[in-house]
Design a protein around this motif. Sequence first.
Motif, PDB file in Angstrom:
ATOM      1  N   ALA A  53     -16.783   0.342 -10.572  1.00 30.53           N
ATOM      2  CA  ALA A  53     -17.914  -0.360 -11.169  1.00 30.53           C
ATOM      3  C   ALA A  53     -18.899  -0.751 -10.081  1.00 30.53           C
ATOM      4  N   THR A  54     -20.189  -0.717 -10.422  1.00 29.18           N
ATOM      5  CA  THR A  54     -21.222  -1.136  -9.483  1.00 29.18           C
ATOM      6  C   THR A  54     -22.443  -1.594 -10.270  1.00 29.18           C
ATOM      7  N   TYR A  55     -23.256  -2.416  -9.655  1.00 24.17           N
ATOM      8  CA  TYR A  55     -24.440  -2.923 -10.346  1.00 24.17           C
ATOM      9  C   TYR A  55     -25.490  -1.835 -10.576  1.00 24.17           C
ATOM     10  N   HIS A  56     -26.159  -1.939 -11.692  1.00 24.39           N
ATOM     11  CA  HIS A  56     -27.370  -1.170 -11.947  1.00 24.39           C
ATOM     12  C   HIS A  56     -28.429  -1.584 -10.929  1.00 24.39           C
ATOM     13  N   GLN A  57     -29.420  -0.744 -10.758  1.00 20.22           N
ATOM     14  CA  GLN A  57     -30.501  -1.045  -9.823  1.00 20.22           C
ATOM     15  C   GLN A  57     -31.200  -2.364 -10.158  1.00 20.22           C
ATOM     16  N   ASN A  58     -31.156  -2.781 -11.429  1.00 13.72           N
ATOM     17  CA  ASN A  58     -31.816  -4.028 -11.820  1.00 13.72           C
ATOM     18  C   ASN A  58     -31.065  -5.277 -11.368  1.00 13.72           C
ATOM     19  N   GLY A  59     -29.858  -5.095 -10.822  1.00 19.33           N
ATOM     20  CA  GLY A  59     -29.096  -6.216 -10.287  1.00 19.33           C
ATOM     21  C   GLY A  59     -28.397  -7.065 -11.330  1.00 19.33           C
ATOM     22  N   THR A  60     -28.484  -6.681 -12.593  1.00 24.66           N
ATOM     23  CA  THR A  60     -27.877  -7.463 -13.674  1.00 24.66           C
ATOM     24  C   THR A  60     -26.835  -6.649 -14.442  1.00 24.66           C
ATOM     25  N   ASP A  61     -27.241  -5.496 -14.952  1.00 25.84           N
ATOM     26  CA  ASP A  61     -26.325  -4.645 -15.707  1.00 25.84           C
ATOM     27  C   ASP A  61     -25.340  -3.960 -14.761  1.00 25.84           C
ATOM     28  N   ASN A 133     -28.084   4.645  -9.071  1.00 28.62           N
ATOM     29  CA  ASN A 133     -27.743   3.460  -9.845  1.00 28.62           C
ATOM     30  C   ASN A 133     -28.847   3.017 -10.804  1.00 28.62           C
ATOM     31  N   SER A 134     -29.906   3.813 -10.911  1.00 27.62           N
ATOM     32  CA  SER A 134     -30.903   3.560 -11.959  1.00 27.62           C
ATOM     33  C   SER A 134     -30.672   4.447 -13.177  1.00 27.62           C
ATOM     34  N   THR A 135     -30.101   5.648 -12.971  1.00 31.27           N
ATOM     35  CA  THR A 135     -29.888   6.587 -14.078  1.00 31.27           C
ATOM     36  C   THR A 135     -28.419   6.838 -14.404  1.00 31.27           C
ATOM     37  N   GLY A 136     -27.505   6.533 -13.473  1.00 37.25           N
ATOM     38  CA  GLY A 136     -26.091   6.791 -13.679  1.00 37.25           C
ATOM     39  C   GLY A 136     -25.652   8.198 -13.325  1.00 37.25           C
ATOM     40  N   VAL A 137     -26.520   8.989 -12.705  1.00 40.32           N
ATOM     41  CA  VAL A 137     -26.216  10.384 -12.367  1.00 40.32           C
ATOM     42  C   VAL A 137     -25.437  10.456 -11.050  1.00 40.32           C
ATOM     43  N   VAL A 138     -24.356  11.232 -11.043  1.00 42.01           N
ATOM     44  CA  VAL A 138     -23.566  11.529  -9.840  1.00 42.01           C
ATOM     45  C   VAL A 138     -23.958  12.919  -9.354  1.00 42.01           C
ATOM     46  N   SER A 139     -24.197  13.071  -8.036  1.00 42.66           N
ATOM     47  CA  SER A 139     -24.674  14.356  -7.521  1.00 42.66           C
ATOM     48  C   SER A 139     -24.223  14.556  -6.075  1.00 42.66           C
ATOM     49  N   ASN A 140     -24.557  15.746  -5.549  1.00 42.67           N
ATOM     50  CA  ASN A 140     -24.398  16.078  -4.127  1.00 42.67           C
ATOM     51  C   ASN A 140     -22.977  15.841  -3.619  1.00 42.67           C
ATOM     52  N   ALA A 141     -22.024  16.546  -4.214  1.00 36.11           N
ATOM     53  CA  ALA A 141     -20.629  16.432  -3.775  1.00 36.11           C
ATOM     54  C   ALA A 141     -20.462  16.962  -2.357  1.00 36.11           C
ATOM     55  N   LEU A 142     -19.759  16.197  -1.523  1.00 38.20           N
ATOM     56  CA  LEU A 142     -19.439  16.616  -0.162  1.00 38.20           C
ATOM     57  C   LEU A 142     -17.931  16.514   0.001  1.00 38.20           C
ATOM     58  N   LEU A 143     -17.268  17.661   0.201  1.00 33.37           N
ATOM     59  CA  LEU A 143     -15.830  17.688   0.437  1.00 33.37           C
ATOM     60  C   LEU A 143     -15.577  17.331   1.899  1.00 33.37           C
ATOM     61  N   LEU A 144     -15.012  16.150   2.133  1.00 30.78           N
ATOM     62  CA  LEU A 144     -14.780  15.681   3.508  1.00 30.78           C
ATOM     63  C   LEU A 144     -13.539  16.301   4.124  1.00 30.78           C
ATOM     64  N   GLY A 145     -12.595  16.742   3.292  1.00 29.88           N
ATOM     65  CA  GLY A 145     -11.404  17.372   3.837  1.00 29.88           C
ATOM     66  C   GLY A 145     -10.350  17.596   2.774  1.00 29.88           C
ATOM     67  N   GLN A 146      -9.450  18.539   3.064  1.00 35.50           N
ATOM     68  CA  GLN A 146      -8.264  18.791   2.256  1.00 35.50           C
ATOM     69  C   GLN A 146      -7.079  18.910   3.200  1.00 35.50           C
ATOM     70  N   TRP A 147      -5.949  18.310   2.810  1.00 34.12           N
ATOM     71  CA  TRP A 147      -4.798  18.241   3.691  1.00 34.12           C
ATOM     72  C   TRP A 147      -3.529  18.637   2.947  1.00 34.12           C
TER      73      TRP A 147
END
Length: 216
Positions: A53-61, A133-147
């Motif tokens: 969970a994280t705040y919306h850009q408006n700081g309330t929602d 955090n204004s639209t809720g869109v997740v993007s630009n996946a970066l795979l940091l590693g696999q082990w």
Amino acid sequence: SSTLYYLITTPALEVQSHPLAYSIIDKSLNGGLGAVTIKNVSLLDSSTEKVAATYHQNGTDIWIIAHEFPNNNFYAYLLTAAGISPAPVISSVGISISINTYRQGYLKASPCGTQLAMANFGLTSLELFDFDNSTGVVSNALLLGQWASGMMGVEFSPDNSKLYGSFNAPPIVLQYDLGAGSPAAIIASMDTIGIATSSYIGALQTGLDGRKKKKK
């Protein structure tokens, strides 16, 4: 609200149905001890255990972010004074969580609310994403590693500059420098900063005082 609490629950690995659900607790009831007024309302029928969970850009929602199973869909639900929106923002990005053990592992939002990190236990991978955090869109996946062993916990530093990941076995903690520059530079910044004496390390969580130990 100072009295209404939303409890977000994710499924146990061994159960046959895998819903993401919420309950509402009203602390004004029962002499201040509180009572559950709404229980186990399903948001997502088939979910992993990953939720943040994280705040919306408006700081309330507040955005409630989860991951569907078995695919690569993130679901972002907006919680406002009116309740949880029934229409989530869906983003298809990153590795597909397609096998039961892949459902394990933590999802965390950065303190600034513009990045997500996700550990995949069965896949033994660690991914970093941008989060709007204004639209809720997740993007630009970066795979940091696999082990070869299970990646379980993730956490951001309070100043958003570092990302940490923990292995189930061997019990070590990794650190990434998110200010290193390019995606390749962030991946190359990986450093082992902790080794535990236990057989495994699970969740990671920033302390209430915001302090973290540094490698000498």
